[in-house]
Design an enzyme around this catalytic site. Structure first.
Site, PDB file in Angstrom:
ATOM      1  N   ASP A 543       1.482  -1.433  -0.316  1.00  0.00           N
ATOM      2  CA  ASP A 543      -0.091  -0.139   0.133  1.00  0.00           C
ATOM      3  C   ASP A 543       0.961   1.109  -0.073  1.00  0.00           C
ATOM      4  OD1 ASP A 543      -2.777   1.236   0.137  1.00  0.00           O
ATOM      5  OD2 ASP A 543      -1.962   1.965   2.070  1.00  0.00           O
ATOM      6  N   LYS A 544       0.328   2.087  -0.753  1.00  0.00           N
ATOM      7  CA  LYS A 544       1.800   3.512  -0.933  1.00  0.00           C
ATOM      8  C   LYS A 544       1.526   4.117  -0.376  1.00  0.00           C
ATOM      9  CE  LYS A 544       0.305   7.138  -3.973  1.00  0.00           C
ATOM     10  NZ  LYS A 544       0.463   8.154  -2.550  1.00  0.00           N
TER      11      LYS A 544
END
Length: 901
Positions: A543-544
């Protein structure tokens, strides 16, 4: 296990929901067959499922039917062992979560043994509400500030025992017997091996020296064996006891009735029984040295098992024992929060302070306490005053102290290095981060990896099989015409060499060291089955926000773009500041709202329209937990004197937020979100808006559009920086054979820019993914045959984390939400991508050590038993080899103390 009472067609039905979990401390276990025996006895109780761990001398019991503590303890007693309940948690039948009114009969000392330093064993809602890392948003001031709701004890609390103290005590117990046995066994060996030392009557002196060793020295083995036999069980100690008794009994018979006691007789010693002559032989040296070697092995094993918990013990002992509690009092004498704290939670200037030193158990959620330089932070909390650098290296593995100030969360057990901090407690006792980590790690250690269950099943029938094999060896030797003493010694050697000590210690000791080392580096592995999954992990989805990036977005000084109506193609006919009208005017199209006169120049560097845009956006975003929303809200609070309240708030998942903002009685409809979503809502986006959004996205920022009463008024862009360690971590993942992928709800250009910066291929980027679709992305990769790991930290990642766990692993950042942490298989206390690499490396190293241990344990028995049966091993040598096998297994596990470097 008890026989099922229902037809086999019910096998497909869902398993009954657990109603309670019970932790037991089990005493008297020495090998894997003991583990199998205890599990079998507990499993015969209806509704009981037990997992027994030899290394931690504990049992994790899950109840699907009501079963009392006494019944569990009695079941263990019927197996021949002792048990004490250290924790009992009643569960709700609907979801298996702890019931609000769950009761525990855990003593303070027992709970402390489970998680020393965790404080009191409370089951209150405040204790259970704390996240793995404190969540400052959920903290609330309830009751008088600085006043504990828990009564002070008149007597000081009993210091909690040290984790693993039973192993240290056992080592000390064995040490005394070992020293005495060693002193007596040395002359026994000398007299038996060297005929030149055999003076007249030496054999009677030999017996006098050897008998105390074979009885008092070997008493721990005899006692355990007799206890097991009394309950119809056979354990490793049964084999040892039989071997020592047989060697001693034969020697006494030879001494008293076989002619070996004749004065002037001499005896030579051969290490191979089949090489001995027909002269009557005594085996006092075998009985003495089997005992001495096994005592030495048990002593070394106990010390090594104590050392195997060093990492976890160091972590659990981080907790402070005392705290300096602060009580604030207003000039009127009130201690209520509303009278002594301002709106931001900081103490009012006129509030007087009083301090008292209290035991950590006396602190309650909401209390204030002061932390001076060089002191440990007493419990989880939020800083309300002061600035300092906090060293959390023992908890997170992060060596650089973190700058901390008002509003920042701090974790109990961390060290304050410089300034003075005033902290409001948000979690105490079992609800603190330290206590929860300890509980999760000890729970994981109580479980079994699938490979260990195979070893336990083998051990369950191993001892009876060895006894049969020893009898068969005796019979075959006699049938082949060998002397009785040769046959007897070969059978004794089989008994001694075959003890399955190493087999029972192979997995739990490696898991104990590995999970403790992982926790020391900020990685909490929830269960041993997780280790198996890391071996086949080939893809990891990152997940960024908050994982690859810092996760703390900020609104830049030039991050607000507004425009006048005259600049807009088609002309809207008014500026943003004109949008807010005076409710007292009948012509709302001409008079600006006087309330925004104060916002004309409220912040340096902002124009009136920028300030108005920030105020409106900040008001609706304040109710959202999204990182973009938090950045806008924080900027509004920092730069503006006042932010209006919002009502009728709606969170449009992954798209934006909306609400009604009231100013002096007049309500305005405000929307903040993605341009595409606003367009769906009928909001026309002028060229200035689309250009500003494109420019922000091109630079790697995330942009949202503000619409007031259906008209686009401004673009606000926030920026999140990539963590300095992310690029190295991505490269390390590739070296481990894991393919990194980026998953984000942000736009493609922003995602592509971040991916380029950290070294993720463009083809491995999944952008503009709604929260509800993240799970589908993981499932799609799994359908392609990949074993996927998912790293996330938010509520919107929980489904994806759970999906990853079905065929792979879920990694939750400890700085994230409780939902994400509960859904994940591995929790990363240190919010850094390096922790993912550490987790994979330690898991794989632990699994590798487990396999090495099991190979050695199995190979040792497979190779040694035939040699003993063939008369190639003296019982004394067999005892030394058996003792060495256990020490080798435990020592090999200790190599994990440096894993993850």
């Amino acid at each position: 296990m008890s026989e099922p009472t229902q037809p086999t067609t019910t096998d497909l039905a869902p398993s009954p929901a657990p109603v309670a979990t019970v932790d037991l401390a089990v005493g008297g276990m020495t090998c894997a067959s003991c583990v199998a025996r205890v599990e079998k006895k507990l499993g015969k109780l209806d509704g009981v499922e037990a997992s027994v761990n030899l290394a931690t001398e504990s049992a994790k019991v899950t109840l699907t039917q009501p079963v009392s503590n006494e019944e569990l303890i009695n079941a263990v007693a019927r197996a021949g062992y002792t048990a004490t309940v250290t924790d009992r948690t009643e569960l709700r039948a609907d979801d298996g979560a702890p019931a609000p009114d769950a009761t525990s009969n855990t003593t303070a000392e027992a709970r402390a043994e489970r998680a020393p330093g965790s404080g009191t064993a409370s089951t209150s809602e405040s204790d259970n509400a704390g996240a793995l890392l404190p969540n400052t948003d959920t903290a609330a001031d309830t009751g008088p500030v600085g006043t504990s709701t828990a009564p002070d004890s008149a007597t000081p609390p009993t210091p909690p025992p040290v984790f693993g103290q039973s192993q240290a005590d056992r080592a000390e117990y064995l040490r005394t017997r070992l020293i005495v046995s060693l002193v007596l066994s040395i002359p026994v060996m000398a007299l038996s091996m060297l005929p030149v030392l055999q003076f007249t009557g030496w054999q009677w002196v030999l017996a006098a020296l050897a008998l105390p060793v074979a009885t008092w020295g070997a008493w721990p083995f005899h006692q355990a064996a007799f206890r097991a036999i009394r309950h119809g069980a056979f354990t490793m100690d049964t084999l040892v006891s039989l071997g020592v008794i047989a060697a001693t009994g034969w020697s006494l018979w030879a001494l008293l009735f076989g002619g070996a006691g004749e004065l002037g007789m001499r005896m030579s010693m051969e290490f191979i029984p089949r090489a001995q002559g027909h002269q009557v032989h005594m085996y006092f040296e075998s009985a003495a040295w089997v005992t001495t070697f096994l005592l030495a092995g048990r002593y070394a094993e106990a010390r090594a098992r104590f050392r195997s918990g060093d990492a976890l013990r160091a972590l659990l002992q981080l907790g402070a024992t005392q705290a300096t509690r602060v009580t604030l009092t207003s000039p009127a004498g009130s201690t209520d929060a509303v009278d002594v704290l301002d709106d931001d939670g900081a103490p009012l200037p006129d509030a007087t302070r009083s301090e008292e030193t209290v035991a950590i158990d006396a602190l309650a959620a909401g209390d204030l306490f002061v932390v001076r330089p060089g002191e440990k932070i007493a419990t989880d909390g939020v800083v309300i005053e002061g600035r300092s650098a906090v060293d959390a290296s023992m908890l997170t593995g992060e060596s650089v102290p973190v700058e901390t100030g008002p509003g920042d969360a701090v974790t109990g057990g961390c060290m304050n290095t410089s300034g003075v901090l005033l902290v409001r407690a948000t979690a105490v006792g079992a609800g603190t981060s330290l206590a929860r980590i300890g509980a999760m790690v000890t729970d994981a250690q109580a479980g079994k990896a699938p490979v260990q269950r195979l070893a336990d099943r083998i051990s369950g029938v191993f001892v009876p099989a060895v006894i049969v094999l020893a009898l068969a060896t005796l019979a075959v030797w006699l049938l082949l015409g060998h002397p009785a003493q040769h046959a007897f010694m070969a059978a004794v050697a089989v008994l001694v060499i075959a003890c399955p000590c190493a087999l029972g210690l192979a997995t739990p000791t490696a898991l104990l060291v590995g999970s403790g080392r992982a926790a020391q580096l900020g990685v909490v592995i929830k269960g041993p089955e997780v280790l198996e999954s890391t071996r086949t992990l080939d893809t990891i989805v990152l997940d960024k926000t908050g994982t690859v990036t810092e996760g703390r977005m900020r609104l830049d000084a030039d991050g607000i773009v507004t425009w006048d109506a005259a600049e807009v193609e088609g002309g809207v006919g008014e500026t943003l500041s004109d949008t807010i009208r005076d409710p007292r005017s009948s012509d709302r199209s001409r008079q600006p709202h006087h309330a925004f006169e104060d916002l004309s120049h409220p912040a340096p560097g902002l124009s009136g329209t920028q300030a108005a845009a920030l105020a409106l956006a900040g008001s609706v975003e304040a109710a959202s937990e999204h990182p973009v929303a938090r950045a806008i809200t924080e900027a509004a609070k920092e730069r503006l004197e006042q932010v209006p309240a919002v009502r009728d708030f709606s969170n449009h998942e992954g798209r934006g937020v909306s609400g009604t903002v009231s100013l002096d009685g007049t309500a305005y409809r405000v929307r903040v979100g993605r341009p595409a979503w606003l367009a769906e809502q009928g909001v026309d986006l002028p060229t200035q808006a689309t250009d500003a959004v494109a420019a922000a996205q091109e630079s790697g920022a995330t942009a949202v559009v503000l619409a007031v009463d259906g008209v686009a008024r401004a673009v606000l862009s926030v920026r999140d920086t990539v963590r300095s360690s992310s690029r190295e971590a991505v490269a390390a993942l590739r070296e481990l054979g894991v393919r990194p992928m980026l998953l984000t709800g942000d736009n493609r250009r922003t995602a592509a820019r971040v991916a380029r910066e950290v070294g993720i291929d463009a083809a491995d980027v999944r952008a503009e993914v709604l929260p509800g679709d993240k799970r589908d992305v993981i499932a799609g990769l799994q359908d392609e045959g990949r074993v996927v790991g998912m790293v996330g930290d938010g509520v919107n990642d929980a489904a994806a984390l759970a999906q990853a766990g079905t065929r792979g692993l879920g990694f939750a950042m400890g700085s994230g939400t409780d939902v994400a942490i509960e859904a994940a298989d591995i929790t990363l206390v240190r919010a850094d991508l390096d922790a993912v690499v550490t987790a994979i490396r330690i898991s794989r190293d632990t699994l590798r050590i487990i396999k090495q241990n099991l190979f050695w344990a199995f190979a040792y028995n497979v190779a040694a038993i035939p040699l003993a049966a063939a008369g190639m091993l003296n019982p004394m040598i067999a005892g030394a080899a058996m003792a060495a096998s256990s020490v080798i297994v435990v020592t090999n596990s200790l190599r994990l103390r440096s894993a993850g470097k």
